[in-house]
Write a protein that holds these residues in place. Structure first.
Motif: not given
Ligand code: GAP
Length: 455
Positions: A95-101, A105-108, A125-131
């Motif tokens: 989970a942490d790696k997907l969020i970091e990526e 990508a959003a320059d955060q 959930a908020e960002q609607g992360l996709k697989c």
């Protein structure tokens, strides 16, 4: 990265593990050239961190430790990652790696290290992360996963015999703190270094040898007085950065990143990562952690053994603080290869070359007779040189192909034997990087090679 992996296989540096059985995912074997490179890297670390230092001792501790060690160290309770599965394609992700990526990508600023399960689920959930594999937005709930490999000691596989493969070499050092104090009687500050295998059941291994489940670490625990610990922490951060420059890594591919408070590991008071710009992006290369007195205190509590140090001048007793530079051998080897890999046009052809520092180059000198008729002379030169330097003797195919082969494994110098050698007793030294050639008499050859290698 593709070109580098293919060169590693083609030239005997790194092969896929268990290849003839279809492989075992994310396992790698070091071939005849790779094992030399790896050994040179480890030897250089050992020399700089142990042999050249009057204040640092070496150690080689066991991989299998009493299971209580991992309870004391916090690994049983805290050495976890959150994972989630994609319900559609069954892909499994950290989970942490997907969020970091997604943050990158959003320059955060991507610092997820200390996030709770709720924080991560909220962000997903908020960002609607996709697989990243199939694009579906259908993940399972986050589950914690302990990264230690469990096995069983003895013949009966019941829970009483469960033990772990060590996930870091560091704990073996803490376990021997008293042994070293009692036998060598060092005064603070002093360090203990060791090189050895570590095992982690990583959820998402990958990027070649960057993240694997079996890898080697070079770790050093530097024990010091609490009031001097920050000063030592700063000094080790600088030392490690300088050491990387010393083995030839380019400054523009390195950066120091300090961990924020909520990113720190369960034991750490402060940590910096030296990051390297890998072909797939910036990634941690070397962790330098201020571990405080956490480990020794924990082992004192769990084992009941005294871990205090008594200052011989003030008679004050305290548990030493620890600064730990911890580096992965395989990860450093990948950085070294990526940094050294170069392609250039030579006479309308592409030349691939590993511009390795001569100190770590697997082979220092290749001896190449120009014709079969010169093989005996070439062999005699090779036999003389290999007493002093790691050499190769190559007689097959054209001289151009032989130069290219040596360029691809990073051999800094080639010595060519030609028919004139038989007359004038001189040979040609050809340099890998500039391809410049110089004529040198055989009586001067070793000296000339050593001067050019400067190691
Ligand atoms: N004793 C502290 C410790 O182990 P870490 O940051 O988890 O700290 C230290 O690991 C270094 O070991 C990393 O900076 C990296 O170079 C290497 N390393 C960690 N996990 C690895 C893995 N799965 N594959 C390859 N190298 C790894």
């Amino acid at each position: 990265m593709k070109d580098l992996i293919s060169l590693c296989k083609r030239r005997g540096l790194i092969f896929q593990g268990s290849e003839i059985y279809g492989g075992l995912a994310n396992t790698w074997d070091y071939g005849p050239i790779g094992v030399e490179l790896k050994k040179n890297i480890k030897d250089h670390w050992w020399k700089s961190f142990v042999q050249d230092r009057a204040d640092i001792y070496g150690l080689d501790s066991a991989i299998l430790l009493n299971p209580r060690v991992w309870e004391a160290s916090g690994h049983v309770g805290c050495f976890n990652d959150y994972m989630m599965d994609c319900r559609k394609c069954k892909g499994r992700f950290r989970a942490d790696k997907l969020i970091e990526e997604s943050m990158i990508a959003a320059d955060q600023a991507a610092e997820v290290g200390g996030w709770s399960k709720e924080q991560m689920e909220g962000y997903i959930a908020e960002q609607g992360l996709k697989c990243p594999e199939c694009g579906a937005q259908d993940f399972t709930e986050l589950r914690q996963f302990n990264l230690m490999f469990q096995t069983h000691q003895g013949v009966v596989a019941d829970s009483t015999t469960a033990i772990y493969l060590r996930p870091e070499t560091a704990q073996g050092i803490f376990l021997n703190f008293r042994n070293i104090m009692n036998t060598l009687r060092p005064r603070l500050p002093f360090g203990v270094g060791q090189i050895g295998k570590a095992f982690r059941n990583e959820i998402t291994p990958g990027n070649f040898i960057f993240r694997t489940r079996e890898f080697e670490q070079m770790e050093m625990e530097y024990f010091c007085a609490p009031e001097e610990s920050l000063q030592h922490y700063d000094a080790w951060r600088r030392f490690c950065m300088d050491w990387l420059a010393d083995i030839g890594l380019k400054a523009e591919n390195l950066r120091m990143r300090d961990h924020s408070e909520d990113e720190l590991s369960h034991y750490s008071k402060a940590t910096s990562d030296i990051e390297y710009k890998f072909p797939f992006g910036w990634g941690e290369l070397w962790g330098i952690a201020h571990r405080g007195d956490y480990d020794l205190t924990q082992h004192q509590t769990f084992s009941g053994q005294d871990m205090h140090y008594q200052d011989p001048q003030s008679n004050q007793k305290f548990v030493p603080h620890v600064i730990e530079p911890s580096l992965g051998v395989d990860r450093l080897l990948l950085a070294v290869l990526a940094d050294a890999y170069d392609e250039e046009e030579v006479n309308g052809e592409t030349r691939s070359v590993l511009r390795l520092h001569p100190r770590i180059a697997p082979i220092k000198v290749a001896v190449l007779p120009l014709s079969k008729k010169l093989n005996d002379k070439g062999l005699a030169v090779y036999q003389q040189l290999q007493k002093h330097l790691v050499c190769d003797f190559d007689t097959t195919q054209s001289i151009g192909k032989r130069y290219r082969r040596q360029d691809e494994i990073g051999t800094p110098l080639c010595v060519t034997i030609d028919f004139e050698t038989l007359e004038d007793g001189a040979v040609t030294i050809r340099e890998r990087d500039s391809m410049a050639q110089t004529r040198v008499s055989l009586s001067e050859l070793l000296h000339a090679l050593q001067a050019k290698l400067a190691i």
